[in-house]
Motif scaffolding. Structure first.
Motif, PDB file in Angstrom:
ATOM      1  N   ARG A 198       0.853  -1.195   0.000  1.00  0.00           N
ATOM      2  CA  ARG A 198       0.000   0.000   0.000  1.00  0.00           C
ATOM      3  C   ARG A 198       0.885   1.239   0.000  1.00  0.00           C
ATOM      4  NH1 ARG A 198      -1.263   1.381   6.209  1.00  0.00           N
ATOM      5  NH2 ARG A 198      -2.751   2.828   5.339  1.00  0.00           N
ATOM      6  N   GLN A 199       0.286   2.345  -0.378  1.00  0.00           N
ATOM      7  CA  GLN A 199       0.938   3.650  -0.281  1.00  0.00           C
ATOM      8  C   GLN A 199       0.123   4.494   0.700  1.00  0.00           C
ATOM      9  OE1 GLN A 199       2.010   5.671  -3.907  1.00  0.00           O
ATOM     10  NE2 GLN A 199       2.188   3.778  -5.070  1.00  0.00           N
ATOM     11  N   GLU A 240      -4.647   7.988   0.160  1.00  0.00           N
ATOM     12  CA  GLU A 240      -4.393   6.555  -0.010  1.00  0.00           C
ATOM     13  C   GLU A 240      -5.410   5.915  -0.953  1.00  0.00           C
ATOM     14  OE1 GLU A 240      -3.986   2.433   2.629  1.00  0.00           O
ATOM     15  OE2 GLU A 240      -4.100   4.377   3.643  1.00  0.00           O
ATOM     16  N   ALA A 286      -4.534   6.695  -4.547  1.00  0.00           N
ATOM     17  CA  ALA A 286      -3.362   5.935  -4.989  1.00  0.00           C
ATOM     18  C   ALA A 286      -3.735   4.499  -5.318  1.00  0.00           C
ATOM     19  CB  ALA A 286      -2.280   5.978  -3.916  1.00  0.00           C
ATOM     20  N   ARG A 287      -4.679   3.913  -4.559  1.00  0.00           N
ATOM     21  CA  ARG A 287      -5.150   2.552  -4.852  1.00  0.00           C
ATOM     22  C   ARG A 287      -5.995   2.520  -6.120  1.00  0.00           C
ATOM     23  NH1 ARG A 287      -6.717   2.254   0.523  1.00  0.00           N
ATOM     24  NH2 ARG A 287      -8.889   2.382  -0.147  1.00  0.00           N
ATOM     25  N   PRO A 307      -3.579   3.322  -9.842  1.00  0.00           N
ATOM     26  CA  PRO A 307      -2.167   2.895  -9.792  1.00  0.00           C
ATOM     27  C   PRO A 307      -1.449   3.313 -11.068  1.00  0.00           C
ATOM     28  CG  PRO A 307      -3.612   1.027 -10.261  1.00  0.00           C
ATOM     29  CD  PRO A 307      -4.510   2.177  -9.911  1.00  0.00           C
ATOM     30  N   GLY A 308      -0.216   3.772 -10.915  1.00  0.00           N
ATOM     31  CA  GLY A 308       0.543   4.253 -12.058  1.00  0.00           C
ATOM     32  C   GLY A 308       0.181   5.655 -12.483  1.00  0.00           C
ATOM     33  N   PHE A 359       0.696   8.884  -7.136  1.00  0.00           N
ATOM     34  CA  PHE A 359       1.793   8.342  -6.336  1.00  0.00           C
ATOM     35  C   PHE A 359       1.901   9.092  -5.011  1.00  0.00           C
ATOM     36  CE2 PHE A 359       2.791   7.605 -10.753  1.00  0.00           C
ATOM     37  CZ  PHE A 359       3.281   6.301 -10.780  1.00  0.00           C
ATOM     38  N   PRO A 417       7.488   2.477  -5.069  1.00  0.00           N
ATOM     39  CA  PRO A 417       6.771   1.199  -4.990  1.00  0.00           C
ATOM     40  C   PRO A 417       7.471   0.105  -4.199  1.00  0.00           C
ATOM     41  CG  PRO A 417       7.850   1.397  -7.116  1.00  0.00           C
ATOM     42  CD  PRO A 417       8.096   2.694  -6.404  1.00  0.00           C
ATOM     43  N   LYS A 447       1.194  12.840 -14.605  1.00  0.00           N
ATOM     44  CA  LYS A 447       1.022  11.976 -13.444  1.00  0.00           C
ATOM     45  C   LYS A 447       0.906  12.848 -12.198  1.00  0.00           C
ATOM     46  CE  LYS A 447       3.443   8.013 -15.413  1.00  0.00           C
ATOM     47  NZ  LYS A 447       4.514   7.013 -15.235  1.00  0.00           N
TER      48      LYS A 447
END
Length: 580
Positions: A344-345, A364, A367-368, A371-372, A375, A379, A499
């Protein structure tokens, strides 16, 4: 004639016309004025004296120890609960939650001892730190054993302190790796990145792993308690919180901490204090004075194991002379490999109440979900860190670039188009010196309420044009002001090749500048919360940033001495697309 004399003559002239007063009358009026002032000041001085006496008695004067309790020592308690009051607006775990979990998980979750013996366990969290050695000196002077719940990250910084505490007979427990709220972590992350990693540090330094843990902030989910039990870990909370972590109370000095111990200590209490996480000299001073007082009140100091009987039976093969802490074999897991992907981030630094921050759970979640595209951190677990700076360029940026150049460090800047037009030479210098530049909007508005056309034409697109004009290319990274961006805006940003880069460590230099606090707090926040592949948020614009510049100058050597490599965000999260 003095000022008072002139005033007296003028009052006389208004009331008596051309009649000239005699010197005796003049002196009499002056004397009367002095008596009036004295009569007005006397009650005020008396009030100040009364308040000073009350304050001394309430916060400094040491009361006599209470009379002995009439309850037989062997009488079991009917409940376990926290004696100290709840602190509003500090996002504390509800005190009733401690009591509920201790009822639901008897023998696994503890708030205090089970009977009424005059025993007390002093416990200390968040260390070890530079304060811990002084605390150990105080405990040794008074021949007291305590219990420490420590962070794996800090243990690696102070290995000699860890060994000393164990050698001197103190009980050591696990407080996670870097102090996150663990209640939302899945079991793999909880063990691999937090508890298991810290158990491994204990094993490396002392040859054993502890059997007690304290969750940061006191937060642990019901579903995690059986998982902890499976790994041989019991949960230790507290019944007396001295609130030495509360900066508002710290302002009153060590007497406030001492007073909480005097007011709320009780038979078989578990007392929460801290030897890390900030300046703890006031805690050390309070402990030095409180120990004699508690002894005079009839208390005996014990470790948590002695209080609760939680010491596991040693393995049959364990030698009789084994260390008192060597109960459980260390986990067989090695340290987390650097190339292992994170599960997880999330943001490590705590949420600040009343500052209109984006909820950390929202960062969070995005970010889930993307993804990509979104951020918060790198990772994997490589010991790399990306320093990032927002809201510039400004008058402070040149000094910051000087510091980075002196230390040969590269950083990432997220800049405002409006400010770039004011400081074009700074923009060109940063690019020439190899720093990574990103888009932070035109004038720092909240993106989340803007439609796609306004967002691009008035904010992001106009800033991209400034980059193109000054540098001949446009950046591919964006940080939304305040960290706020709507899910519906992600598709447009992706089409535009951008991004979204948020952060995992917020130094909160923006609030320290507002409050006039020093660069040491910025520095300490990074030291407390940095982690492998962290993205660190700071500011080079939006206000006076000399404190941030000073902090960075000291942080870079510290980070390198702790094995971190300083990189740009591109080096952290993935390959850099060609400039266009």
């Amino acid at each position: 004639m003095g000022t008072v004399d002139v005033a007296c003559w003028r009052r006389w002239d208004r009331s008596h016309g051309d009649v000239v007063p005699s010197p005796a009358l003049f002196r009499g009026e002056i004397a009367m004025n002095k008596r009036r002032v004295a009569l007005w000041l006397s009650p005020m001085l008396l009030l100040i004296v009364v308040l000073a006496v009350v304050g001394w008695q309430r916060y400094i004067w040491v009361p006599s120890p209470p009379p002995p309790s009439a309850i037989p020592e062997a009488t079991p308690k009917t409940r376990q609960y926290v004696r100290t009051p709840y602190v509003e607006n500090w996002d504390q775990v509800p005190l009733a939650e401690f009591e509920r979990q201790s009822r639901k998980f008897p023998g696994e979750v503890f708030v205090e001892g089970p009977t009424h013996r005059k025993l007390i366990a002093l416990t200390f969290d968040d260390g070890p730190s530079w304060n811990t050695a002084k605390l150990l000196d105080v405990l040794a002077k008074h021949k007291v054993k305590a219990t420490f719940f420590w962070l794996g990250r800090e243990m690696e910084r102070y290995p000699d302190v860890v060994r000393r505490a164990d050698r001197e007979g103190h009980l050591l427990g696990n407080h996670t790796w870097d102090h996150p709220d663990i209640s939302g972590l899945d079991e793999t992350t909880l063990w691999d990145e937090q508890l298991g990693a810290t158990q491994q540090v204990f094993q490396d330094l002392l040859g054993y792993a502890p059997h007690l843990m304290r969750p940061p902030y006191g937060r642990v989910a019901d579903a995690q308690v059986p998982f902890l039990a499976k790994h041989g870990l019991k949960v230790i909370q507290w019944s007396v919180d001295t609130q030495d972590w509360n900066r508002a109370r710290q302002a009153f000095g060590s007497h406030m901490i001492e007073r909480f111990l005097q007011d709320y200590s009780h038979p078989e209490g578990i007392v929460l204090m801290h030897d890390g996480g900030g300046k703890r000299h006031k805690t050390v001073e309070a402990v030095d004075r409180a120990i004699p007082w508690l002894r005079a009140a009839g208390y005996e100091f014990v470790t948590v194991d002695e209080l609760l009987g939680t010491r596991p039976a040693p393995a049959a093969s364990a030698p009789a002379e084994a260390s008192k802490n060597e109960w459980i074999p260390a986990p067989s897991r090695a340290k987390v490999p650097e190339t292992r992907p994170k599960s997880r981030q999330y943001v490590r630094t705590p949420f600040l109440e009343g500052q209109d921050q984006v909820p950390l759970a929202e960062l969070e979640r995005q970010a889930r979900k993307f993804p990509g595209q979104v951020f918060l951190e790198g990772p994997t677990h490589r010991r790399k860190v990306a320093l990032t700076f927002d809201d510039g360029p400004s008058a402070s940026t040149g000094a910051l670039l000087d510091v980075l150049a002196r230390h040969k460090a590269k950083a990432t800047f997220f800049w405002l188009g409006r400010e770039m037009e004011r400081y074009p030479e700074v923009v060109q210098r940063a690019d020439h010196e190899g720093h990574l530049l990103g888009n932070h909007s035109w004038n720092h508005v909240d993106f989340s309420d803007l439609n796609d056309a306004v967002l691009w034409n008035e904010q992001i697109g106009t800033t991209q044009q400034v980059f193109q004009k000054l540098l001949g290319y446009t950046p591919h990274l964006l940080r939304p002001p305040y960290g706020r961006i709507a899910d519906s805006q992600m598709a447009m940003l992706k089409r535009r090749g951008l991004k979204v880069v948020e952060w995992s460590v917020d130094t909160q230099d923006w609030t320290y500048a507002q409050n006039g606090l020093g660069s040491q707090l910025i520095e300490r926040t990074v030291q407390d919360y940095v982690h492998p592949e962290a993205i660190v948020l700071m500011h080079d614009g939006g206000g006076d940033r000399h404190r941030t510049v000073s902090a960075v100058n000291r942080l870079i050597p510290w980070l390198r001495s702790n094995g971190y490599e300083l990189v740009t965000v591109d080096e952290l999260i993935g390959p850099t697309p060609p400039k266009r």
